[in-house]
Scaffold this motif. Structure first.
Motif, PDB file in Angstrom:
ATOM      1  N   GLY A   1      -2.231   5.029   7.168  1.00 21.10           N
ATOM      2  CA  GLY A   1      -0.842   5.465   7.043  1.00 21.10           C
ATOM      3  C   GLY A   1      -0.390   5.663   5.611  1.00 21.10           C
ATOM      4  N   ALA A   2      -0.870   4.816   4.696  1.00 15.24           N
ATOM      5  CA  ALA A   2      -0.436   4.950   3.305  1.00 15.24           C
ATOM      6  C   ALA A   2      -0.836   6.286   2.712  1.00 15.24           C
ATOM      7  CB  ALA A   2      -1.004   3.805   2.476  1.00 15.24           C
ATOM      8  N   SER A   3      -1.917   6.870   3.202  1.00 19.33           N
ATOM      9  CA  SER A   3      -2.340   8.167   2.666  1.00 19.33           C
ATOM     10  C   SER A   3      -1.326   9.252   2.995  1.00 19.33           C
ATOM     11  CB  SER A   3      -3.717   8.542   3.211  1.00 19.33           C
ATOM     12  OG  SER A   3      -3.675   8.780   4.613  1.00 19.33           O
ATOM     13  N   ALA A   4      -0.622   9.116   4.131  1.00 15.21           N
ATOM     14  CA  ALA A   4       0.429  10.077   4.470  1.00 15.21           C
ATOM     15  C   ALA A   4       1.597   9.991   3.488  1.00 15.21           C
ATOM     16  CB  ALA A   4       0.918   9.838   5.903  1.00 15.21           C
ATOM     17  N   PHE A   5       1.750   8.836   2.837  1.00 15.60           N
ATOM     18  CA  PHE A   5       2.772   8.656   1.810  1.00 15.60           C
ATOM     19  C   PHE A   5       2.258   9.087   0.437  1.00 15.60           C
ATOM     20  CE2 PHE A   5       4.924   6.638   5.095  1.00 15.60           C
ATOM     21  CZ  PHE A   5       6.103   6.034   4.717  1.00 15.60           C
ATOM     22  N   GLY A   6       0.993   9.478   0.371  1.00 10.54           N
ATOM     23  CA  GLY A   6       0.418   9.951  -0.887  1.00 10.54           C
ATOM     24  C   GLY A   6      -0.389   8.929  -1.645  1.00 10.54           C
ATOM     25  N   TYR A   7      -0.722   7.789  -1.003  1.00 14.31           N
ATOM     26  CA  TYR A   7      -1.427   6.733  -1.715  1.00 14.31           C
ATOM     27  C   TYR A   7      -2.801   6.488  -1.097  1.00 14.31           C
ATOM     28  CZ  TYR A   7       3.252   6.043  -3.484  1.00 14.31           C
ATOM     29  OH  TYR A   7       4.473   6.256  -4.042  1.00 14.31           O
ATOM     30  N   LEU A   8      -3.827   6.603  -1.922  1.00 15.32           N
ATOM     31  CA  LEU A   8      -5.202   6.371  -1.512  1.00 15.32           C
ATOM     32  C   LEU A   8      -5.856   5.400  -2.491  1.00 15.32           C
ATOM     33  CD1 LEU A   8      -6.352  10.025  -0.718  1.00 15.32           C
ATOM     34  CD2 LEU A   8      -6.225   8.152   0.943  1.00 15.32           C
ATOM     35  N   PRO A   9      -6.733   4.543  -2.002  1.00 17.86           N
ATOM     36  CA  PRO A   9      -7.462   3.674  -2.933  1.00 17.86           C
ATOM     37  C   PRO A   9      -8.269   4.506  -3.926  1.00 17.86           C
ATOM     38  CG  PRO A   9      -7.722   2.912  -0.668  1.00 17.86           C
ATOM     39  CD  PRO A   9      -7.070   4.251  -0.592  1.00 17.86           C
TER      40      PRO A   9
ATOM     41  N   ALA B   1      -6.698  -3.496   0.114  1.00 18.70           N
ATOM     42  CA  ALA B   1      -6.125  -4.690  -0.497  1.00 18.70           C
ATOM     43  C   ALA B   1      -6.062  -4.554  -2.014  1.00 18.70           C
ATOM     44  CB  ALA B   1      -6.937  -5.922  -0.103  1.00 18.70           C
ATOM     45  N   ASP B   2      -7.091  -3.962  -2.604  1.00 16.12           N
ATOM     46  CA  ASP B   2      -7.086  -3.733  -4.051  1.00 16.12           C
ATOM     47  C   ASP B   2      -5.927  -2.821  -4.454  1.00 16.12           C
ATOM     48  OD1 ASP B   2      -9.426  -5.235  -4.383  1.00 16.12           O
ATOM     49  OD2 ASP B   2     -10.720  -3.473  -4.152  1.00 16.12           O
ATOM     50  N   MET B   3      -5.710  -1.760  -3.665  1.00 19.32           N
ATOM     51  CA  MET B   3      -4.624  -0.834  -3.970  1.00 19.32           C
ATOM     52  C   MET B   3      -3.277  -1.541  -3.883  1.00 19.32           C
ATOM     53  SD  MET B   3      -3.715   2.899  -2.306  1.00 19.32           S
ATOM     54  CE  MET B   3      -3.398   2.284  -0.640  1.00 19.32           C
ATOM     55  N   ALA B   4      -3.091  -2.365  -2.855  1.00 22.25           N
ATOM     56  CA  ALA B   4      -1.838  -3.105  -2.721  1.00 22.25           C
ATOM     57  C   ALA B   4      -1.611  -4.014  -3.915  1.00 22.25           C
ATOM     58  CB  ALA B   4      -1.851  -3.912  -1.422  1.00 22.25           C
ATOM     59  N   ARG B   5      -2.655  -4.642  -4.390  1.00 25.72           N
ATOM     60  CA  ARG B   5      -2.510  -5.536  -5.540  1.00 25.72           C
ATOM     61  C   ARG B   5      -2.255  -4.754  -6.821  1.00 25.72           C
ATOM     62  NH1 ARG B   5      -6.656 -10.668  -4.694  1.00 25.72           N
ATOM     63  NH2 ARG B   5      -6.092 -11.098  -2.525  1.00 25.72           N
ATOM     64  N   ARG B   6      -2.858  -3.568  -6.933  1.00 24.81           N
ATOM     65  CA  ARG B   6      -2.591  -2.708  -8.103  1.00 24.81           C
ATOM     66  C   ARG B   6      -1.130  -2.272  -8.110  1.00 24.81           C
ATOM     67  NH1 ARG B   6      -3.185   2.774  -8.022  1.00 24.81           N
ATOM     68  NH2 ARG B   6      -4.751   2.691  -6.343  1.00 24.81           N
ATOM     69  N   HIS B   7      -0.613  -1.844  -6.972  1.00 22.32           N
ATOM     70  CA  HIS B   7       0.804  -1.482  -6.878  1.00 22.32           C
ATOM     71  C   HIS B   7       1.691  -2.689  -7.206  1.00 22.32           C
ATOM     72  CE1 HIS B   7       0.270   2.229  -4.026  1.00 22.32           C
ATOM     73  NE2 HIS B   7      -0.355   2.367  -5.175  1.00 22.32           N
ATOM     74  N   THR B   8       1.273  -3.860  -6.733  1.00 22.38           N
ATOM     75  CA  THR B   8       2.055  -5.075  -6.971  1.00 22.38           C
ATOM     76  C   THR B   8       2.117  -5.407  -8.462  1.00 22.38           C
ATOM     77  OG1 THR B   8       1.529  -5.985  -4.791  1.00 22.38           O
ATOM     78  CG2 THR B   8       2.162  -7.555  -6.500  1.00 22.38           C
TER      79      THR B   8
ATOM     80  N   ARG C   1       0.830  -1.202   0.000  1.00 22.65           N
ATOM     81  CA  ARG C   1       0.000   0.000   0.000  1.00 22.65           C
ATOM     82  C   ARG C   1       0.866   1.254   0.000  1.00 22.65           C
ATOM     83  NH1 ARG C   1      -3.460  -0.900   5.267  1.00 22.65           N
ATOM     84  NH2 ARG C   1      -1.385  -1.590   5.937  1.00 22.65           N
ATOM     85  N   TYR C   2       2.042   1.174   0.599  1.00 13.94           N
ATOM     86  CA  TYR C   2       2.909   2.334   0.809  1.00 13.94           C
ATOM     87  C   TYR C   2       3.879   2.598  -0.341  1.00 13.94           C
ATOM     88  CZ  TYR C   2       1.722   2.740   5.803  1.00 13.94           C
ATOM     89  OH  TYR C   2       1.066   2.942   6.992  1.00 13.94           O
ATOM     90  N   GLU C   3       3.976   1.686  -1.284  1.00 12.84           N
ATOM     91  CA  GLU C   3       5.103   1.721  -2.217  1.00 12.84           C
ATOM     92  C   GLU C   3       4.803   2.416  -3.530  1.00 12.84           C
ATOM     93  OE1 GLU C   3       8.177   0.725  -1.497  1.00 12.84           O
ATOM     94  OE2 GLU C   3       7.464   0.214   0.522  1.00 12.84           O
ATOM     95  N   ASN C   4       5.795   3.208  -3.995  1.00  9.77           N
ATOM     96  CA  ASN C   4       5.830   3.668  -5.373  1.00  9.77           C
ATOM     97  C   ASN C   4       6.386   2.505  -6.197  1.00  9.77           C
ATOM     98  OD1 ASN C   4       7.073   4.615  -7.849  1.00  9.77           O
ATOM     99  ND2 ASN C   4       6.768   6.694  -7.097  1.00  9.77           N
ATOM    100  N   PRO C   5       5.577   1.847  -6.992  1.00  6.86           N
ATOM    101  CA  PRO C   5       6.015   0.597  -7.621  1.00  6.86           C
ATOM    102  C   PRO C   5       7.256   0.733  -8.487  1.00  6.86           C
ATOM    103  CG  PRO C   5       3.627   0.838  -7.781  1.00  6.86           C
ATOM    104  CD  PRO C   5       4.157   2.153  -7.289  1.00  6.86           C
TER     105      PRO C   5
END
Length: 341
Positions: free
Chosen positions: A114-122, A129-136, A77-81
């Protein structure tokens, strides 16, 4: 596998982040000297634990020559892929292809969203979980060498089309593991062609002992892998807390947990009923017998041992040595042959 904790608690040998990082490097070096096969690190944000694994893994890679280096797991969720793909490839190249990268949707954390503080929102309609899989999906595309950004012929030597990130590390795409917290997510990981990393808890409970539920998860993963027609054999890891008591120091630290943590526990995590696996604490012969009867340990090919990193390098090297000498051989493990001059 180290959780990378630090803090000023009583008896802590890792009172600062710097101590935790530097001791992580030294413990990996000691583990390689003992013949241990891998050094893996948990990744957590907004907590006094390891958060940015690639500098640590690269430092370990530069100090070692054989041991696998890895994560268990990175919260996608936190990662810039694309940036993560560059960092992972660089660490893998430094290590000579020893990186084993565990990733997942992540676990409960201290920060709310927490991921939103890194700039990532679903995106609309997405879950975390969907966002994590999209980044993956984008990360895996990038490490496989696919083009991900349109070339500008003015600055790309006349090239057109899509450019891949650089550097690239051949083979890394096959060394991605998904941390699956349920049977369903293990099947999904197999369908995607990722290795399976299963920890000491599952976010479901059927009433059977943890190791049996986890063994079922592994069986379903293997069945789904075969049905998907992947050409290579997958790897599967399970995590266990194995704490042999061989002297007074071990007894002082762990004797109290021998009874307290000797059974599975059932609780609520993220609103779901979860089953937590027991710890293995006691004399080495007893632990070897108990682990040999653990159906998930027997079904996996890799056993990750969680170590109490705050007790310092010397103690943890002793602990790993006791496991390697007195327990692992009974499970079919043999230390690597020494390098020939």
């Amino acid at each position: 596998m180290s959780f990378g904790h630090w803090g000023p608690g009583q008896g802590s040998r890792t009172r600062t982040a710097g101590e935790a990082l530097l001791q992580g490097i030294e413990l990996a070096v000691a583990a390689e000297e003992l013949g241990v096969d891998g050094a893996y690190f948990r990744v957590h944000h907004f907590a006094r634990q390891q958060a940015s694994p690639f500098p640590l893994l690269s430092a370990i890679a530069a100090r070692t020559s054989r041991i696998e280096i890895g994560t268990g797991v990175i919260d996608m969720r936190y990662e810039n892929p694309l940036y993560m793909a560059e960092e992972a490839a660089a660490a893998d190249l430094i290590s000579g292809g020893r990186l084993q990268l565990g990733i997942s949707r992540g676990s409960p954390e201290p920060a709310r969203q927490g991921a939103s503080a890194f700039g990532y929102l679903p995106e609309p309609g997405e879950t975390d979980a969907d966002m994590a899989r999209r980044h993956t999906a984008l990360f895996r595309k990038a490490v496989s060498g696919a083009g991900v950004a349109e070339a500008d012929p003015r600055y790309a030597g006349g090239a057109t089309g899509l450019l891949p990130v650089q550097p690239q590390s051949p083979g890394l795409a096959e060394r991605i593991w998904w941390g699956a917290g349920s049977r369903k997510t293990a099947v999904w990981a197999a369908e995607q062609g990722m290795n399976l990393m299963s920890s000491t808890l599952l976010t479901e409970d059927t009433g059977v002992p943890f190791h049996e539920l986890q063994a079922e998860q592994i069986r379903l993963f293997r069945d789904a892998w075969a049905a998907a027609g992947h050409r290579r054999e997958p790897r599967i890891s399970v995590s266990r807390s194995v704490l042999p008591i061989v002297d007074a120091e071990d007894s002082r630290y762990f004797a109290g947990s021998a009874l307290r943590d000797s059974r599975d526990q059932v609780g609520i995590i993220d609103g779901l009923t979860a089953r937590f696996g027991k710890s293995y604490v006691g004399e080495p012969d007893q632990l070897a017998e108990a682990l040999a009867a653990d159906s998930a340990v027997q079904a996996a090919d890799t056993l990750l041992l969680t170590v109490p990193n705050q007790l310092g390098v010397e103690f943890n090297a002793k602990l790993l040595g006791n496991v390697a000498r007195h327990i692992a051989p009974a499970l079919g493990w043999a230390p690597p042959a020494p390098d020939r001059p």
